[in-house]
Scaffold this motif. Structure first.
Motif, PDB file in Angstrom:
ATOM      1  N   ARG A   1      10.205  18.082  -2.457  1.00  0.00           N
ATOM      2  CA  ARG A   1      10.020  18.851  -4.250  1.00  0.00           C
ATOM      3  C   ARG A   1       8.705  18.791  -3.343  1.00  0.00           C
ATOM      4  NH1 ARG A   1      11.052  13.799  -4.533  1.00  0.00           N
ATOM      5  NH2 ARG A   1       9.918  11.653  -5.134  1.00  0.00           N
ATOM      6  N   ALA A   2       8.393  19.635  -4.887  1.00  0.00           N
ATOM      7  CA  ALA A   2       6.667  19.704  -5.107  1.00  0.00           C
ATOM      8  C   ALA A   2       5.630  18.595  -4.980  1.00  0.00           C
ATOM      9  CB  ALA A   2       6.481  20.438  -6.090  1.00  0.00           C
ATOM     10  N   ILE A   3       4.468  18.840  -4.471  1.00  0.00           N
ATOM     11  CA  ILE A   3       3.833  17.345  -4.778  1.00  0.00           C
ATOM     12  C   ILE A   3       3.737  16.193  -5.993  1.00  0.00           C
ATOM     13  CG2 ILE A   3       1.293  16.633  -4.321  1.00  0.00           C
ATOM     14  CD1 ILE A   3       0.934  19.545  -2.214  1.00  0.00           C
ATOM     15  N   ASN A   4       3.766  17.594  -7.375  1.00  0.00           N
ATOM     16  CA  ASN A   4       3.652  17.309  -8.170  1.00  0.00           C
ATOM     17  C   ASN A   4       4.698  16.829  -9.440  1.00  0.00           C
ATOM     18  OD1 ASN A   4       3.942  19.996  -9.001  1.00  0.00           O
ATOM     19  ND2 ASN A   4       2.006  20.275  -9.942  1.00  0.00           N
ATOM     20  N   ASP A   5       5.532  17.054  -8.453  1.00  0.00           N
ATOM     21  CA  ASP A   5       7.095  16.252  -9.164  1.00  0.00           C
ATOM     22  C   ASP A   5       7.601  15.287  -8.622  1.00  0.00           C
ATOM     23  OD1 ASP A   5       9.876  16.593  -9.669  1.00  0.00           O
ATOM     24  OD2 ASP A   5      10.365  18.136  -8.810  1.00  0.00           O
ATOM     25  N   ASP A   6       6.957  14.597  -9.441  1.00  0.00           N
ATOM     26  CA  ASP A   6       7.802  12.833  -9.523  1.00  0.00           C
ATOM     27  C   ASP A   6       6.824  12.144  -7.670  1.00  0.00           C
ATOM     28  OD1 ASP A   6       9.263  12.617 -11.263  1.00  0.00           O
ATOM     29  OD2 ASP A   6      11.262  12.992 -10.807  1.00  0.00           O
ATOM     30  N   TYR A   7       5.463  12.670  -7.969  1.00  0.00           N
ATOM     31  CA  TYR A   7       4.723  12.528  -6.455  1.00  0.00           C
ATOM     32  C   TYR A   7       5.615  11.888  -5.664  1.00  0.00           C
ATOM     33  CZ  TYR A   7       1.146  14.188 -10.060  1.00  0.00           C
ATOM     34  OH  TYR A   7       0.657  15.302 -11.009  1.00  0.00           O
ATOM     35  N   PRO A   8       6.213  12.194  -4.529  1.00  0.00           N
ATOM     36  CA  PRO A   8       6.472  11.807  -3.874  1.00  0.00           C
ATOM     37  C   PRO A   8       5.310  10.123  -2.923  1.00  0.00           C
ATOM     38  CG  PRO A   8       6.329  14.347  -3.084  1.00  0.00           C
ATOM     39  CD  PRO A   8       5.957  13.941  -4.707  1.00  0.00           C
ATOM     40  N   THR A   9       6.059   9.687  -2.750  1.00  0.00           N
ATOM     41  CA  THR A   9       5.202   7.846  -2.687  1.00  0.00           C
ATOM     42  C   THR A   9       5.599   7.620  -1.164  1.00  0.00           C
ATOM     43  OG1 THR A   9       3.972   8.011  -5.062  1.00  0.00           O
ATOM     44  CG2 THR A   9       4.128   6.463  -3.565  1.00  0.00           C
ATOM     45  N   PHE A  10       4.615   7.302  -0.124  1.00  0.00           N
ATOM     46  CA  PHE A  10       5.045   6.663   1.056  1.00  0.00           C
ATOM     47  C   PHE A  10       4.480   5.118   1.107  1.00  0.00           C
ATOM     48  CE2 PHE A  10       4.757  11.273   1.329  1.00  0.00           C
ATOM     49  CZ  PHE A  10       5.473  12.037   1.288  1.00  0.00           C
ATOM     50  N   ALA A  11       5.416   4.147   0.902  1.00  0.00           N
ATOM     51  CA  ALA A  11       5.169   3.208   0.441  1.00  0.00           C
ATOM     52  C   ALA A  11       5.520   2.084   1.991  1.00  0.00           C
ATOM     53  CB  ALA A  11       5.425   2.040  -0.325  1.00  0.00           C
ATOM     54  N   PHE A  12       5.234   1.117   1.635  1.00  0.00           N
ATOM     55  CA  PHE A  12       4.671  -0.813   2.662  1.00  0.00           C
ATOM     56  C   PHE A  12       4.851  -1.425   1.911  1.00  0.00           C
ATOM     57  CE2 PHE A  12       3.489   2.483   6.774  1.00  0.00           C
ATOM     58  CZ  PHE A  12       4.717   2.279   6.514  1.00  0.00           C
ATOM     59  N   ALA A  13       5.168  -2.960   2.142  1.00  0.00           N
ATOM     60  CA  ALA A  13       5.282  -3.948   1.407  1.00  0.00           C
ATOM     61  C   ALA A  13       5.190  -4.924   2.464  1.00  0.00           C
ATOM     62  CB  ALA A  13       5.998  -4.137   0.712  1.00  0.00           C
ATOM     63  N   VAL A  14       4.275  -6.199   2.781  1.00  0.00           N
ATOM     64  CA  VAL A  14       4.644  -6.893   3.660  1.00  0.00           C
ATOM     65  C   VAL A  14       4.242  -8.091   3.100  1.00  0.00           C
ATOM     66  CG1 VAL A  14       3.253  -7.313   6.284  1.00  0.00           C
ATOM     67  CG2 VAL A  14       3.250  -5.945   5.314  1.00  0.00           C
ATOM     68  N   ASP A  15       5.591  -8.756   3.449  1.00  0.00           N
ATOM     69  CA  ASP A  15       5.685 -10.551   2.970  1.00  0.00           C
ATOM     70  C   ASP A  15       5.015 -11.237   3.878  1.00  0.00           C
ATOM     71  OD1 ASP A  15       6.342 -12.726   1.774  1.00  0.00           O
ATOM     72  OD2 ASP A  15       8.538 -12.443   2.057  1.00  0.00           O
ATOM     73  N   LEU A  16       3.384 -11.526   3.411  1.00  0.00           N
ATOM     74  CA  LEU A  16       2.921 -12.574   3.879  1.00  0.00           C
ATOM     75  C   LEU A  16       3.320 -13.859   4.084  1.00  0.00           C
ATOM     76  CD1 LEU A  16      -0.215 -10.820   2.688  1.00  0.00           C
ATOM     77  CD2 LEU A  16       1.217 -10.308   4.885  1.00  0.00           C
ATOM     78  N   GLY A  17       4.327 -14.021   3.958  1.00  0.00           N
ATOM     79  CA  GLY A  17       4.717 -15.857   3.484  1.00  0.00           C
ATOM     80  C   GLY A  17       4.303 -16.380   2.551  1.00  0.00           C
ATOM     81  N   SER A  18       3.826 -17.860   3.011  1.00  0.00           N
ATOM     82  CA  SER A  18       2.504 -18.902   2.075  1.00  0.00           C
ATOM     83  C   SER A  18       1.640 -18.772   3.114  1.00  0.00           C
ATOM     84  CB  SER A  18       2.947 -20.173   2.960  1.00  0.00           C
ATOM     85  OG  SER A  18       2.494 -21.186   2.217  1.00  0.00           O
TER      86      SER A  18
ATOM     87  N   THR B   1       0.892  -1.326   0.246  1.00  0.00           N
ATOM     88  CA  THR B   1      -0.104  -0.018  -0.016  1.00  0.00           C
ATOM     89  C   THR B   1       0.972   1.386  -0.018  1.00  0.00           C
ATOM     90  OG1 THR B   1      -0.020   0.387   2.658  1.00  0.00           O
ATOM     91  CG2 THR B   1      -2.558  -1.753   1.161  1.00  0.00           C
ATOM     92  N   ASP B   2       0.682   2.524  -0.780  1.00  0.00           N
ATOM     93  CA  ASP B   2       1.401   3.546  -0.348  1.00  0.00           C
ATOM     94  C   ASP B   2      -0.438   4.717  -0.642  1.00  0.00           C
ATOM     95  OD1 ASP B   2       0.274   5.059  -3.123  1.00  0.00           O
ATOM     96  OD2 ASP B   2       1.855   3.478  -4.497  1.00  0.00           O
ATOM     97  N   ILE B   3       0.685   6.171   0.641  1.00  0.00           N
ATOM     98  CA  ILE B   3      -0.058   7.436   0.334  1.00  0.00           C
ATOM     99  C   ILE B   3       0.548   8.131  -0.995  1.00  0.00           C
ATOM    100  CG2 ILE B   3      -0.764   9.130   1.528  1.00  0.00           C
ATOM    101  CD1 ILE B   3      -2.761   7.311   1.966  1.00  0.00           C
ATOM    102  N   THR B   4       0.364   9.344  -1.485  1.00  0.00           N
ATOM    103  CA  THR B   4       0.789  10.123  -2.018  1.00  0.00           C
ATOM    104  C   THR B   4       0.935  11.439  -1.062  1.00  0.00           C
ATOM    105  OG1 THR B   4      -0.506  11.156  -3.475  1.00  0.00           O
ATOM    106  CG2 THR B   4       0.755   8.709  -4.129  1.00  0.00           C
ATOM    107  N   ALA B   5       1.398  12.373  -1.195  1.00  0.00           N
ATOM    108  CA  ALA B   5       1.579  13.523  -0.668  1.00  0.00           C
ATOM    109  C   ALA B   5       0.724  14.664  -1.073  1.00  0.00           C
ATOM    110  CB  ALA B   5       3.236  14.533  -1.431  1.00  0.00           C
ATOM    111  N   GLU B   6      -0.225  14.133  -2.559  1.00  0.00           N
ATOM    112  CA  GLU B   6      -1.480  14.747  -2.490  1.00  0.00           C
ATOM    113  C   GLU B   6      -2.769  14.695  -1.495  1.00  0.00           C
ATOM    114  OE1 GLU B   6      -2.459  13.217  -7.174  1.00  0.00           O
ATOM    115  OE2 GLU B   6      -1.364  11.457  -6.061  1.00  0.00           O
TER     116      GLU B   6
END
Length: 735
Positions: free
Chosen positions: A291-308, A165-170
């Motif tokens: 940087r500016a919000i619309n400059d390569d849209y700063p994005t703040f993400a997490f990834a979770v390896d749930l495994g099997s 999941t991620d959220i952006t600076a927007e």
């Protein structure tokens, strides 16, 4: 550069072929995702209207960007990898991985829940929970919302799964050129050890914002425990400022449990998302190129390896929210002052508030279950399934127009007139909003009214009648010392008297009536002079224009006089009470001659005196029944109940004969006091409208009774307004 908007300028431009999803109890015009305040107010457009940033995609979570209530895109993406193949479950990232198959959607008063099928082998259950705890001010004060994502195998086999999941600076500001700044951290397991930062330090030009944050390096990212969070904010904080209704100050948090298998990354939107789709993990790196919000849209993400993942469900919780230590500036008894967010009275720092909220999920979910069941059970018993369809959709929206502020000793509930004007504490918006407070916790109505009383009793408002609002632009409750607010004197005097008595009756708080008796009596004097024969003026339906001798407006003023008679009796002013009641009864007798088309078939009240070929919703009659006044004869209730079905259109009864548009809050107040057959007509029409309307934003309270689109008023589209609290009129009536 600009990959986000330029590739996908509108949510609807992503062409996705959807399998059919079910929608229970209806398919809303827009689906509430995170709706907790005027600023945490995120929706998924569903209606087909091509205007207003649409069209929506019919109510599907994937393939379309969520939006702020005003229509701005709020970047929010969800991806999942199953056996090394990536799929999109939320948002519209470019390039778009294959979209999961949404099989069902359901909403309650606090939740929006989606079920997704991933390639026929994995099922996702995604629940957006925005808690409503009217009697628990600590929890209600937190401007945070949950996303709970659970995954399970459906084909009996184990599958290798990673979640993203991620959220952006927007989210930070609607000014896309504004510079965003951010940081990554992990709370300690003992969150109470965090240090409270002075909010106004954020305005110091050289502040190192990371001074109280544990910054995690890639080599430390394998440590577990605590809560991992991305914190992001406008680099130049503009206190008390909005851009296109989004706030320009405060800190945003996007958080999850810091568990084994969690990776994080901030950076350009396409870079971060492609890192996950390529490897199923993120780089544990923090972009430092603010940087500016619309400059390569700063994005703040997490990834979770749930495994099997097998038939045992695996769940991951995320929390999203906004912290503003100072919430409102208010012209109170001693002049303009900064009013803190109420949560600051309970928590020593933003991170303490975040940690409590995130770890409180089990309790919060249980409280939400209870609240949902209460509305469902009470609503079904009082109004039936269609009523529940309406009321449960409006609850988050109604409370989402407010924020708890002040201190434990002196709490306030500030309200924004969302979309129509942006005013603070608009009295004729508080009035249709207030039934949900009467039903859920009448004391909240006191907290709503208190700032209005404080300002006017301090002499900060020069007129003898009630003010229209407490400030022209939220969050600036700076009053109207010149008395030049929008003039609705009869309307607002009646509203204040009715709401004040409604609170005092439910809370058994006679002292409140005594405390404010002088100004309540002052407003009553105005009504005695002006209510029976209203001058040419606007009412709360100001968009419809000014009109003299408005039948419905006169009724509000007359009911207000009788309300003051009850107030006088309750406070020991019996002689005054008898006088006011005599006046009110005399006026209501004359009103029945002036305001009713007696020769019509069937007879009905008129829009204005003498205009016998006109009619309108007599929604101000609600105050008589809510307060138990019995001022208005039952014959008037019966007459109107018999009349409304004769002017019913496709999706309800129009507001009046001047236009075709209907007004949901007023329809619901009318239905609350109508006969059972007539109330079911109203509830059925509105519930059908919810499911069929082409409107594509948060529940509009102004729509065309035929066709169901937005009310055709140039440059005026009502959406996300807290007035939908009027849907609870039926449940607010005395038991």
């Amino acid at each position: 550069m600009f990959s986000h908007y330029y590739t996908l300028p509108f949510a609807a431009l992503v062409c996705v072929s959807y399998a059919a999803s079910t929608f229970l109890p209806a398919r809303p015009p827009a689906i509430p995702l995170a709706v907790k305040s005027p600023y945490v107010n995120c929706w998924q457009q569903a209606g087909s209207d091509a205007e207003m940033g649409g069209p929506g995609n019919g109510g599907y979570l994937a393939g379309q960007w969520p939006t702020f209530w005003a229509g701005q895109i709020l970047g929010w993406t969800g991806l999942i990898r199953v056996d090394n193949t990536s799929y999109t479950w939320m948002g519209a990232p470019a390039p778009l991985p294959a979209v999961v198959n949404q099989t069902s959607f359901e909403y309650t008063s606090t939740r929006s829940s989606f079920v997704m099928d991933v390639a026929g082998v994995v099922e996702m259950n995604i629940t957006f929970l925005s808690s409503i705890t009217p009697t628990d001010l600590m929890r209600q004060s937190l401007i945070f919302s949950y996303v709970d994502v659970s995954v399970t195998s459906t084909d009996g086999a184990a599958h290798n799964v990673q979640l993203y999941t991620d959220i952006t600076a927007e989210w930070v500001s609607a000014d896309a050129a504004a510079i965003a700044e951010w940081e990554y951290g992990v709370t300690s397991n003992a969150s109470s050890t965090t240090t409270k930062r002075n909010f106004f330090d954020s305005f110091a030009p050289f502040l190192d914002r990371r001074q109280n944050t544990t910054v995690i390096s890639p080599t430390k990212a394998t440590a577990t425990g605590g809560i991992a969070y991305h914190k992001f904010y406008r680099q130049t904080q503009l206190l008390w400022s909005e851009t296109d209704d989004q706030t320009d100050y405060g800190n945003w948090y996007w958080a999850t449990d810091n568990v084994a298998g969690l990776t994080f990354q901030s950076g350009a939107d396409t870079d971060v998302r492609s890192a996950f789709t390529t490897s199923g993990a993120l780089a544990n790196t923090n972009d430092t190129d603010f940087r500016a919000i619309n400059d390569d849209y700063p994005t703040f993400a997490f990834a979770v390896d749930l495994g099997s993942v097998n038939v045992t469900t695996v769940s991951t919780l995320f929390s999203l929210g906004l912290t503003q230590e100072q919430a409102v500036q208010f012209d109170g008894a001693s002049g303009i002052m900064s009013v803190p967010s109420l949560w600051t009275s309970y928590f020593s720092s933003e991170l303490d508030a975040l940690a409590f909220f995130h770890t409180d999920y089990a309790t919060a979910a249980g409280l939400a279950n209870t609240f949902d069941a209460q509305i469902s059970d009470d609503g079904m018993a009082a109004g039936g399934a269609d009523f529940v369809t309406i009321a449960s959709l409006t609850a988050r929206q109604a409370f989402g127009g407010t924020q708890l502020c002040g201190t434990i000793a002196a709490p306030y509930l500030f309200l924004k007139e969302i979309s129509s004007d942006g005013n603070v504490q608009t009295v004729d918006v508080c009035f249709p909003f207030h039934p949900i407070l009467i039903y859920t916790n009448p004391t909240l109505l006191k907290y709503l009214l208190d700032p209005l009383f404080i300002n006017q009793e301090a002499g900060q408002y020069p007129n003898k009648y009630s003010m229209h609002d407490l400030g022209s632009s939220y969050p600036n409750a700076t009053g109207h010392v010149a008395g030049n607010d929008e003039k609705q004197p009869l309307e607002e005097c009646g509203n204040m008297l009715i709401m004040t008595l409604a609170y005092a009756q439910r809370a058994n708080d006679t002292a409140y009536l005594s405390q404010h008796y002088p100004i309540l009596d002052q407003w009553t004097q105005y009504l005695i002079e002006e209510a029976l024969i209203p001058a040419d003026q606007i009412s709360t339906d100001d968009f419809a224009g000014a009109l003299a001798n408005q039948t419905n407006l006169a009724l509000k003023g007359i009911i207000g006089i009788e309300a003051m008679a009850v107030i006088a009796n309750m406070t020991g002013n019996t002689t005054t009470a008898a006088n006011y009641s005599s006046i009110a009864h005399d006026y209501i007798t004359q009103w029945q001659v002036l305001g009713i088309a007696h020769d019509a078939d069937p007879p009905h009240t008129t829009l204005a005196y003498g205009m016998n070929d006109t009619h309108g919703l007599l929604y101000n009659l609600f105050g008589d029944r809510e307060l138990g006044l019995n001022l208005v004869p039952q014959s008037i209730y019966d007459m109107q109940s018999a009349f409304y079905p004769t002017v019913e259109e496709q999706y309800g009864v129009p507001l009046d004969t001047r236009h075709d548009y209907a007004k949901v809050d007023w329809e619901m107040l009318v239905a609350a006091i109508a006969s059972t057959n007539t109330s079911q007509i109203f509830f059925g029409d509105i519930a059908t409208w919810i499911n069929e309307t082409p409107t594509n934003r948060a529940f509009t309270d102004l729509y065309n009774a035929t066709g169901g689109d937005y009310g055709l008023i140039p440059n005026l589209t009502f959406t996300a307004r807290p007035v939908v609290g009027g849907a609870f009129g039926l449940l607010a009536l005395p038991k």
